[in-house]
Motif scaffolding. Sequence first.
Motif, short mmCIF file in Angstrom:
data_model
loop_
_atom_site.label_atom_id
_atom_site.label_comp_id
_atom_site.label_asym_id
_atom_site.label_seq_id
_atom_site.Cartn_x
_atom_site.Cartn_y
_atom_site.Cartn_z
N MET A 1 -6.24 -14.57 5.85
CA MET A 1 -5.66 -13.36 5.50
C MET A 1 -6.78 -12.20 6.30
SD MET A 1 -4.96 -11.42 1.98
CE MET A 1 -3.29 -12.26 1.57
N SER A 7 -8.07 -8.14 6.95
CA SER A 7 -8.61 -6.88 6.05
C SER A 7 -7.41 -6.08 5.66
CB SER A 7 -9.73 -6.32 6.48
OG SER A 7 -9.38 -5.80 7.65
N THR A 8 -6.42 -6.07 6.64
CA THR A 8 -5.22 -5.24 6.33
C THR A 8 -4.44 -5.72 5.39
OG1 THR A 8 -5.49 -4.38 8.77
CG2 THR A 8 -3.33 -3.95 7.60
N ASP A 9 -4.15 -7.00 5.52
CA ASP A 9 -3.12 -7.75 4.48
C ASP A 9 -3.87 -7.59 3.00
OD1 ASP A 9 -1.46 -8.60 6.26
OD2 ASP A 9 -2.71 -10.38 6.92
N LEU A 18 -5.71 -5.03 2.08
CA LEU A 18 -5.52 -3.96 1.64
C LEU A 18 -4.28 -3.74 1.07
CD1 LEU A 18 -6.62 -0.65 1.62
CD2 LEU A 18 -5.63 -0.68 3.78
N ILE A 19 -3.39 -4.00 1.92
CA ILE A 19 -1.84 -3.99 1.49
C ILE A 19 -1.62 -4.68 0.24
CG2 ILE A 19 0.58 -4.91 2.06
CD1 ILE A 19 -0.14 -4.40 5.07
N ASP A 20 -2.14 -5.90 -0.07
CA ASP A 20 -1.85 -6.48 -1.43
C ASP A 20 -2.65 -5.44 -2.25
OD1 ASP A 20 -0.78 -8.57 -0.59
OD2 ASP A 20 -2.54 -9.91 -0.27
N LEU A 80 -3.15 -2.21 -2.48
CA LEU A 80 -2.02 -1.11 -2.63
C LEU A 80 -0.86 -1.35 -3.30
CD1 LEU A 80 -2.46 0.67 0.66
CD2 LEU A 80 -3.85 1.18 -1.53
N ALA A 81 -0.21 -2.55 -2.96
CA ALA A 81 1.08 -3.00 -3.48
C ALA A 81 1.06 -2.93 -5.06
CB ALA A 81 1.47 -4.12 -2.86
N ASP A 113 -0.42 -0.92 -7.18
CA ASP A 113 0.14 0.08 -7.75
C ASP A 113 1.35 0.53 -7.88
OD1 ASP A 113 -2.79 0.55 -8.16
OD2 ASP A 113 -2.87 1.99 -6.42
N GLY A 114 2.29 -0.17 -7.16
CA GLY A 114 3.66 0.27 -7.03
C GLY A 114 4.02 1.47 -6.34
#
Lengths: 208, 179
Positions: A1, A3-5, A7-9, A11-12, A14-15
Amino acid sequence: MNSTDSLIDQLAQDGAAPRPASLPRFVAPLALAMAICAIGIALVLEAPFIGMAINGPGPMLVKWGFSIALLLLSGFALWFIGRPGKATGATMATLAVPFILLAALLGADLAIGQRAFPGETWQRCLAAMAVMSPIAFGGAILAARWLAPTNLHRAGLVAGMFGGAAAMTAYSPHCPEHGMAYVAVFYCLPILTMAALGWLLGPRLLRW
Amino acid sequence: MGKQTDFSGDTLDQLMASARAGDSAAYRRFLSEAAQRIRAMLARKIGADSELEDVVQECLIAIHAKRHTLDPGRPVAPWMYAIANYKLIDHWRRRGRSPIEFDDAADMAVAADTLASTDIETLLEKLPRAQADAIRMTHIEGLSNREAGERIGVGVSAMKLRVHRGMAQLKKIAEKDRI
Protein backbone atom coordinates in the motif's frame (compact mmCIF):
# COMPACT_ATOMS: atom_id res chain seq x y z
CA MET A 1 0.00 0.00 0.00
CA ASN A 2 1.48 3.37 -0.99
CA SER A 3 1.30 6.55 1.08
CA THR A 4 -1.69 7.94 -0.85
CA ASP A 5 -3.70 4.82 -0.11
CA SER A 6 -2.76 5.09 3.56
CA LEU A 7 -3.88 8.70 3.54
CA ILE A 8 -7.19 7.77 1.92
CA ASP A 9 -7.75 5.15 4.62
CA GLN A 10 -7.12 7.72 7.33
CA LEU A 11 -9.40 10.32 5.78
CA ALA A 12 -12.15 7.79 5.10
CA GLN A 13 -12.35 6.99 8.80
CA ASP A 14 -13.81 10.47 9.44
CA GLY A 15 -16.63 9.89 6.97
CA ALA A 16 -18.14 12.36 4.55
CA ALA A 17 -21.05 13.80 6.50
CA PRO A 18 -20.85 17.59 6.28
CA ARG A 19 -19.63 19.18 9.46
CA PRO A 20 -22.61 20.35 11.48
CA ALA A 21 -23.63 23.98 11.67
CA SER A 22 -21.74 25.08 8.58
CA LEU A 23 -23.76 28.26 8.14
CA PRO A 24 -23.62 29.31 11.82
CA ARG A 25 -19.86 28.76 11.80
CA PHE A 26 -19.66 31.22 8.91
CA VAL A 27 -22.14 33.75 10.28
CA ALA A 28 -20.87 33.79 13.88
CA PRO A 29 -17.62 35.74 13.23
CA LEU A 30 -19.51 38.21 11.05
CA ALA A 31 -22.17 38.77 13.71
CA LEU A 32 -19.55 39.03 16.43
CA ALA A 33 -17.61 41.63 14.46
CA MET A 34 -20.79 43.61 13.90
CA ALA A 35 -21.65 43.45 17.60
CA ILE A 36 -18.16 44.64 18.60
CA CYS A 37 -18.43 47.58 16.22
CA ALA A 38 -21.91 48.54 17.42
CA ILE A 39 -21.08 48.18 21.12
CA GLY A 40 -17.75 49.96 20.73
CA ILE A 41 -19.35 52.92 19.01
CA ALA A 42 -22.22 53.02 21.52
CA LEU A 43 -19.78 53.06 24.44
CA VAL A 44 -17.75 55.93 23.04
CA LEU A 45 -20.39 58.09 21.42
CA GLU A 46 -23.67 59.36 22.77
CA ALA A 47 -26.99 60.45 21.35
CA PRO A 48 -27.56 58.16 18.39
CA PHE A 49 -30.01 59.30 15.72
CA ILE A 50 -29.63 62.92 16.73
CA GLY A 51 -29.25 63.76 13.05
CA MET A 52 -32.80 62.52 12.44
CA ALA A 53 -34.17 65.18 14.76
CA ILE A 54 -32.35 67.84 12.78
CA ASN A 55 -32.50 66.62 9.19
CA GLY A 56 -35.40 64.19 9.23
CA PRO A 57 -35.14 60.47 8.51
CA GLY A 58 -34.00 60.79 4.90
CA PRO A 59 -30.22 60.98 5.33
CA MET A 60 -30.25 58.21 7.92
CA LEU A 61 -32.32 55.98 5.67
CA VAL A 62 -29.92 56.57 2.79
CA LYS A 63 -26.86 55.80 4.92
CA TRP A 64 -28.33 52.68 6.43
CA GLY A 65 -29.90 51.65 3.17
CA PHE A 66 -26.50 51.82 1.52
CA SER A 67 -24.47 50.26 4.32
CA ILE A 68 -26.89 47.47 5.21
CA ALA A 69 -27.37 46.58 1.54
CA LEU A 70 -23.59 46.43 1.12
CA LEU A 71 -23.24 44.47 4.35
CA LEU A 72 -25.72 41.83 3.22
CA LEU A 73 -24.41 41.68 -0.34
CA SER A 74 -20.79 41.34 0.76
CA GLY A 75 -21.69 38.69 3.35
CA PHE A 76 -23.57 36.74 0.70
CA ALA A 77 -20.71 37.21 -1.79
CA LEU A 78 -18.19 35.95 0.75
CA TRP A 79 -20.28 32.83 1.32
CA PHE A 80 -20.54 32.30 -2.43
CA ILE A 81 -16.86 32.91 -3.16
CA GLY A 82 -15.92 30.47 -0.43
CA ARG A 83 -17.47 27.57 -2.33
CA PRO A 84 -15.02 26.29 -4.95
CA GLY A 85 -16.09 25.78 -8.51
CA LYS A 86 -18.74 28.49 -8.66
CA ALA A 87 -18.57 31.38 -11.09
CA THR A 88 -18.40 34.52 -9.01
CA GLY A 89 -18.32 37.30 -11.61
CA ALA A 90 -22.03 38.10 -11.30
CA THR A 91 -21.82 38.02 -7.52
CA MET A 92 -19.00 40.53 -7.61
CA ALA A 93 -20.96 42.73 -10.00
CA THR A 94 -23.90 42.93 -7.58
CA LEU A 95 -21.58 44.59 -5.06
CA ALA A 96 -21.45 47.60 -7.35
CA VAL A 97 -25.23 48.16 -7.14
CA PRO A 98 -25.25 50.15 -3.85
CA PHE A 99 -22.42 52.32 -5.16
CA ILE A 100 -24.25 52.98 -8.43
CA LEU A 101 -27.43 53.97 -6.60
CA LEU A 102 -25.43 56.21 -4.31
CA ALA A 103 -23.71 57.80 -7.30
CA ALA A 104 -27.15 58.56 -8.76
CA LEU A 105 -28.24 60.17 -5.49
CA LEU A 106 -25.00 62.13 -5.39
CA GLY A 107 -25.65 63.45 -8.87
CA ALA A 108 -29.17 64.50 -7.91
CA ASP A 109 -27.95 66.07 -4.68
CA LEU A 110 -25.27 68.07 -6.43
CA ALA A 111 -27.77 69.21 -9.05
CA ILE A 112 -30.19 70.48 -6.43
CA GLY A 113 -27.77 72.69 -4.61
CA GLN A 114 -24.71 73.15 -2.47
CA ARG A 115 -24.46 71.80 1.04
CA ALA A 116 -21.93 72.55 3.72
CA PHE A 117 -18.99 70.31 3.14
CA PRO A 118 -17.19 68.61 4.78
CA GLY A 119 -19.25 69.41 7.89
CA GLU A 120 -18.15 69.46 11.51
CA THR A 121 -17.75 65.79 12.42
CA TRP A 122 -15.79 64.40 9.50
CA GLN A 123 -12.71 63.69 11.62
CA ARG A 124 -14.74 61.62 14.08
CA CYS A 125 -16.32 59.81 11.17
CA LEU A 126 -12.99 58.97 9.61
CA ALA A 127 -11.62 57.84 12.97
CA ALA A 128 -14.60 55.55 13.54
CA MET A 129 -14.25 54.08 10.05
CA ALA A 130 -10.50 53.62 10.50
CA VAL A 131 -10.90 51.81 13.84
CA MET A 132 -13.99 49.74 13.18
CA SER A 133 -13.39 48.66 9.59
CA PRO A 134 -10.35 46.49 10.40
CA ILE A 135 -12.22 44.85 13.30
CA ALA A 136 -15.11 43.84 11.08
CA PHE A 137 -12.65 42.90 8.33
CA GLY A 138 -11.02 40.52 10.82
CA GLY A 139 -14.39 38.88 11.45
CA ALA A 140 -14.97 38.50 7.72
CA ILE A 141 -11.53 36.93 7.30
CA LEU A 142 -12.29 34.43 10.06
CA ALA A 143 -15.60 33.60 8.40
CA ALA A 144 -13.98 33.18 4.98
CA ARG A 145 -11.27 30.92 6.39
CA TRP A 146 -13.98 28.48 7.45
CA LEU A 147 -14.86 28.16 3.77
CA ALA A 148 -12.56 27.46 0.83
CA PRO A 149 -12.06 30.55 -1.32
CA THR A 150 -9.90 29.82 -4.34
CA ASN A 151 -9.62 33.44 -5.51
CA LEU A 152 -7.95 34.98 -2.48
CA HIS A 153 -7.66 38.50 -3.88
CA ARG A 154 -11.36 38.58 -4.63
CA ALA A 155 -12.31 37.08 -1.27
CA GLY A 156 -10.06 39.58 0.51
CA LEU A 157 -11.66 42.45 -1.36
CA VAL A 158 -15.14 41.33 -0.36
CA ALA A 159 -14.04 40.86 3.25
CA GLY A 160 -12.68 44.42 3.19
CA MET A 161 -15.95 45.68 1.80
CA PHE A 162 -17.82 43.89 4.56
CA GLY A 163 -15.51 45.50 7.11
CA GLY A 164 -16.16 48.97 5.79
CA ALA A 165 -19.92 48.40 5.51
CA ALA A 166 -20.07 47.09 9.07
CA ALA A 167 -18.20 50.12 10.38
CA MET A 168 -20.54 52.47 8.52
CA THR A 169 -23.63 50.65 9.77
CA ALA A 170 -22.38 50.94 13.34
CA TYR A 171 -21.28 54.56 13.18
CA SER A 172 -23.82 56.26 10.92
CA PRO A 173 -26.58 56.56 13.59
CA HIS A 174 -24.18 58.87 15.43
CA CYS A 175 -23.42 60.92 12.35
CA PRO A 176 -25.32 64.23 12.10
CA GLU A 177 -23.95 65.02 8.65
CA HIS A 178 -26.08 64.83 5.57
CA GLY A 179 -25.52 65.25 1.91
CA MET A 180 -24.42 62.66 -0.60
CA ALA A 181 -21.02 64.26 -1.11
CA TYR A 182 -20.28 63.63 2.55
CA VAL A 183 -21.40 60.02 2.27
CA ALA A 184 -19.31 59.53 -0.85
CA VAL A 185 -16.13 60.99 0.61
CA PHE A 186 -16.26 59.95 4.25
CA TYR A 187 -17.98 56.59 3.94
CA CYS A 188 -17.52 55.26 0.42
CA LEU A 189 -13.85 56.11 0.12
CA PRO A 190 -12.93 54.46 3.45
CA ILE A 191 -14.96 51.41 2.45
CA LEU A 192 -13.18 51.20 -0.91
CA THR A 193 -9.84 51.71 0.83
CA MET A 194 -10.59 48.82 3.17
CA ALA A 195 -11.63 46.74 0.16
CA ALA A 196 -8.35 47.54 -1.57
CA LEU A 197 -6.42 46.55 1.55
CA GLY A 198 -8.42 43.34 1.65
CA TRP A 199 -7.53 42.66 -1.96
CA LEU A 200 -3.85 43.08 -1.12
CA LEU A 201 -3.95 41.09 2.12
CA GLY A 202 -6.30 38.35 0.95
CA PRO A 203 -3.63 35.98 -0.35
CA ARG A 204 -1.73 36.23 2.93
CA LEU A 205 -4.68 35.96 5.29
CA LEU A 206 -6.89 33.49 3.50
CA ARG A 207 -4.47 30.83 2.25
CA TRP A 208 -5.58 27.34 3.23
CA MET B 1 -35.83 13.41 -1.50
CA GLY B 2 -36.49 15.49 -4.64
CA LYS B 3 -33.78 17.60 -6.21
CA GLN B 4 -30.97 16.58 -3.90
CA THR B 5 -30.89 13.10 -5.41
CA ASP B 6 -30.98 14.31 -9.01
CA PHE B 7 -27.48 13.11 -9.90
CA SER B 8 -25.67 13.77 -13.11
CA GLY B 9 -24.66 10.14 -13.37
CA ASP B 10 -21.06 10.89 -12.44
CA THR B 11 -19.61 8.19 -10.20
CA LEU B 12 -18.21 10.86 -7.90
CA ASP B 13 -21.65 12.34 -7.32
CA GLN B 14 -23.14 8.98 -6.51
CA LEU B 15 -20.30 8.00 -4.21
CA MET B 16 -20.43 11.31 -2.35
CA ALA B 17 -24.20 11.03 -1.90
CA SER B 18 -23.80 7.52 -0.48
CA ALA B 19 -20.93 8.66 1.70
CA ARG B 20 -22.95 11.51 3.10
CA ALA B 21 -25.70 9.06 3.90
CA GLY B 22 -23.22 7.31 6.18
CA ASP B 23 -21.58 4.76 3.90
CA SER B 24 -17.91 4.96 4.90
CA ALA B 25 -16.84 2.45 2.24
CA ALA B 26 -18.38 4.71 -0.39
CA TYR B 27 -16.37 7.61 0.98
CA ARG B 28 -13.18 5.61 0.64
CA ARG B 29 -14.09 4.78 -2.96
CA PHE B 30 -14.90 8.44 -3.53
CA LEU B 31 -11.46 9.50 -2.31
CA SER B 32 -9.78 6.82 -4.45
CA GLU B 33 -11.70 7.93 -7.53
CA ALA B 34 -10.95 11.58 -6.75
CA ALA B 35 -7.25 10.76 -6.36
CA GLN B 36 -7.20 9.06 -9.77
CA ARG B 37 -8.88 11.94 -11.54
CA ILE B 38 -6.77 14.56 -9.82
CA ARG B 39 -3.60 12.61 -10.58
CA ALA B 40 -4.57 12.47 -14.26
CA MET B 41 -5.36 16.18 -14.31
CA LEU B 42 -2.11 17.10 -12.58
CA ALA B 43 -0.07 14.80 -14.81
CA ARG B 44 -1.34 16.70 -17.83
CA LYS B 45 -0.19 19.94 -16.28
CA ILE B 46 3.08 19.06 -14.58
CA GLY B 47 3.94 15.69 -16.05
CA ALA B 48 5.10 12.71 -14.02
CA ASP B 49 6.89 15.01 -11.63
CA SER B 50 8.29 13.41 -8.51
CA GLU B 51 6.20 15.88 -6.51
CA LEU B 52 2.98 14.93 -8.27
CA GLU B 53 1.96 12.47 -5.58
CA ASP B 54 2.61 15.10 -2.90
CA VAL B 55 0.23 17.48 -4.66
CA VAL B 56 -2.37 14.72 -5.05
CA GLN B 57 -2.19 14.11 -1.31
CA GLU B 58 -2.51 17.83 -0.54
CA CYS B 59 -5.59 17.92 -2.75
CA LEU B 60 -7.16 14.96 -0.97
CA ILE B 61 -6.55 16.52 2.44
CA ALA B 62 -8.07 19.80 1.23
CA ILE B 63 -11.09 18.05 -0.27
CA HIS B 64 -11.64 16.24 2.99
CA ALA B 65 -11.13 19.29 5.20
CA LYS B 66 -13.37 21.51 3.05
CA ARG B 67 -16.05 18.97 2.20
CA HIS B 68 -18.63 21.10 4.00
CA THR B 69 -18.30 23.66 1.16
CA LEU B 70 -19.85 21.21 -1.30
CA ASP B 71 -23.58 21.81 -1.32
CA PRO B 72 -25.69 18.63 -1.30
CA GLY B 73 -26.90 17.81 -4.79
CA ARG B 74 -24.27 19.95 -6.48
CA PRO B 75 -21.96 18.19 -8.98
CA VAL B 76 -18.73 17.16 -7.31
CA ALA B 77 -16.36 17.47 -10.27
CA PRO B 78 -16.27 21.30 -10.69
CA TRP B 79 -15.83 21.69 -6.94
CA MET B 80 -13.09 19.06 -6.79
CA TYR B 81 -11.15 20.40 -9.78
CA ALA B 82 -11.38 23.95 -8.44
CA ILE B 83 -9.74 22.76 -5.22
CA ALA B 84 -7.13 20.77 -7.17
CA ASN B 85 -6.28 23.79 -9.33
CA TYR B 86 -5.98 25.96 -6.24
CA LYS B 87 -3.64 23.46 -4.61
CA LEU B 88 -1.58 23.17 -7.79
CA ILE B 89 -1.14 26.94 -7.97
CA ASP B 90 -0.24 26.95 -4.29
CA HIS B 91 2.31 24.22 -4.98
CA TRP B 92 3.85 26.24 -7.81
CA ARG B 93 3.94 29.30 -5.60
CA ARG B 94 5.76 27.44 -2.85
CA ARG B 95 8.14 25.79 -5.27
CA GLY B 96 8.86 29.18 -6.80
CA ARG B 97 10.08 30.28 -3.39
CA SER B 98 11.83 27.03 -2.55
CA PRO B 99 15.58 26.97 -2.08
CA ILE B 100 15.98 24.79 -5.18
CA GLU B 101 17.81 26.77 -7.86
CA PHE B 102 18.34 25.52 -11.34
CA ASP B 103 21.93 25.76 -12.36
CA ASP B 104 22.06 24.52 -15.93
CA ALA B 105 25.81 25.05 -16.23
CA ALA B 106 26.52 23.01 -13.13
CA ASP B 107 24.16 20.29 -14.25
CA MET B 108 25.86 20.11 -17.65
CA ALA B 109 29.31 19.91 -16.07
CA VAL B 110 28.54 16.89 -13.97
CA ALA B 111 28.87 14.29 -16.69
CA ALA B 112 32.34 15.45 -17.70
CA ASP B 113 33.70 15.80 -14.20
CA THR B 114 32.12 13.00 -12.35
CA LEU B 115 30.68 10.48 -14.71
CA ALA B 116 33.24 10.33 -17.50
CA SER B 117 34.41 6.81 -16.86
CA THR B 118 31.05 5.47 -15.81
CA ASP B 119 28.45 3.54 -17.77
CA ILE B 120 25.84 6.26 -17.89
CA GLU B 121 23.00 3.95 -18.86
CA THR B 122 23.63 1.79 -15.83
CA LEU B 123 23.45 4.85 -13.64
CA LEU B 124 20.33 6.16 -15.31
CA GLU B 125 18.56 2.91 -14.60
CA LYS B 126 18.89 3.71 -10.91
CA LEU B 127 16.88 6.91 -11.31
CA PRO B 128 13.12 7.33 -11.52
CA ARG B 129 12.12 6.92 -15.14
CA ALA B 130 10.96 10.51 -15.60
CA GLN B 131 14.29 11.88 -14.37
CA ALA B 132 16.29 9.38 -16.44
CA ASP B 133 14.35 10.26 -19.59
CA ALA B 134 14.85 13.94 -18.90
CA ILE B 135 18.60 13.50 -18.63
CA ARG B 136 18.76 11.31 -21.74
CA MET B 137 16.96 13.94 -23.80
CA THR B 138 18.84 16.97 -22.50
CA HIS B 139 22.32 15.56 -21.86
CA ILE B 140 22.64 12.72 -24.36
CA GLU B 141 20.42 13.76 -27.24
CA GLY B 142 21.27 17.41 -26.70
CA LEU B 143 17.76 18.80 -26.64
CA SER B 144 17.04 22.01 -24.79
CA ASN B 145 14.73 21.89 -21.78
CA ARG B 146 12.01 23.46 -23.88
CA GLU B 147 12.41 20.95 -26.72
CA ALA B 148 12.47 18.05 -24.31
CA GLY B 149 9.43 19.36 -22.48
CA GLU B 150 7.51 19.79 -25.72
CA ARG B 151 8.35 16.24 -26.76
CA ILE B 152 6.71 14.69 -23.70
CA GLY B 153 4.17 17.42 -23.00
CA VAL B 154 5.48 19.05 -19.83
CA GLY B 155 6.54 22.61 -19.12
CA VAL B 156 10.07 23.97 -19.14
CA SER B 157 10.11 24.34 -15.36
CA ALA B 158 9.01 20.76 -14.83
CA MET B 159 11.69 19.56 -17.23
CA LYS B 160 14.35 21.64 -15.51
CA LEU B 161 13.29 20.28 -12.16
CA ARG B 162 13.53 16.70 -13.39
CA VAL B 163 16.97 17.27 -14.86
CA HIS B 164 18.15 19.06 -11.74
CA ARG B 165 16.95 16.36 -9.41
CA GLY B 166 18.18 13.60 -11.66
CA MET B 167 21.64 15.12 -11.88
CA ALA B 168 21.77 15.66 -8.13
CA GLN B 169 20.83 12.04 -7.64
CA LEU B 170 23.43 10.92 -10.19
CA LYS B 171 26.11 12.85 -8.34
CA LYS B 172 25.25 11.08 -5.13
CA ILE B 173 25.24 7.67 -6.80
CA ALA B 174 28.53 8.29 -8.58
CA GLU B 175 30.25 9.58 -5.44
CA LYS B 176 28.94 6.68 -3.42
CA ASP B 177 30.20 4.20 -6.05
CA ARG B 178 33.65 5.84 -6.10
CA ILE B 179 33.93 5.60 -2.33
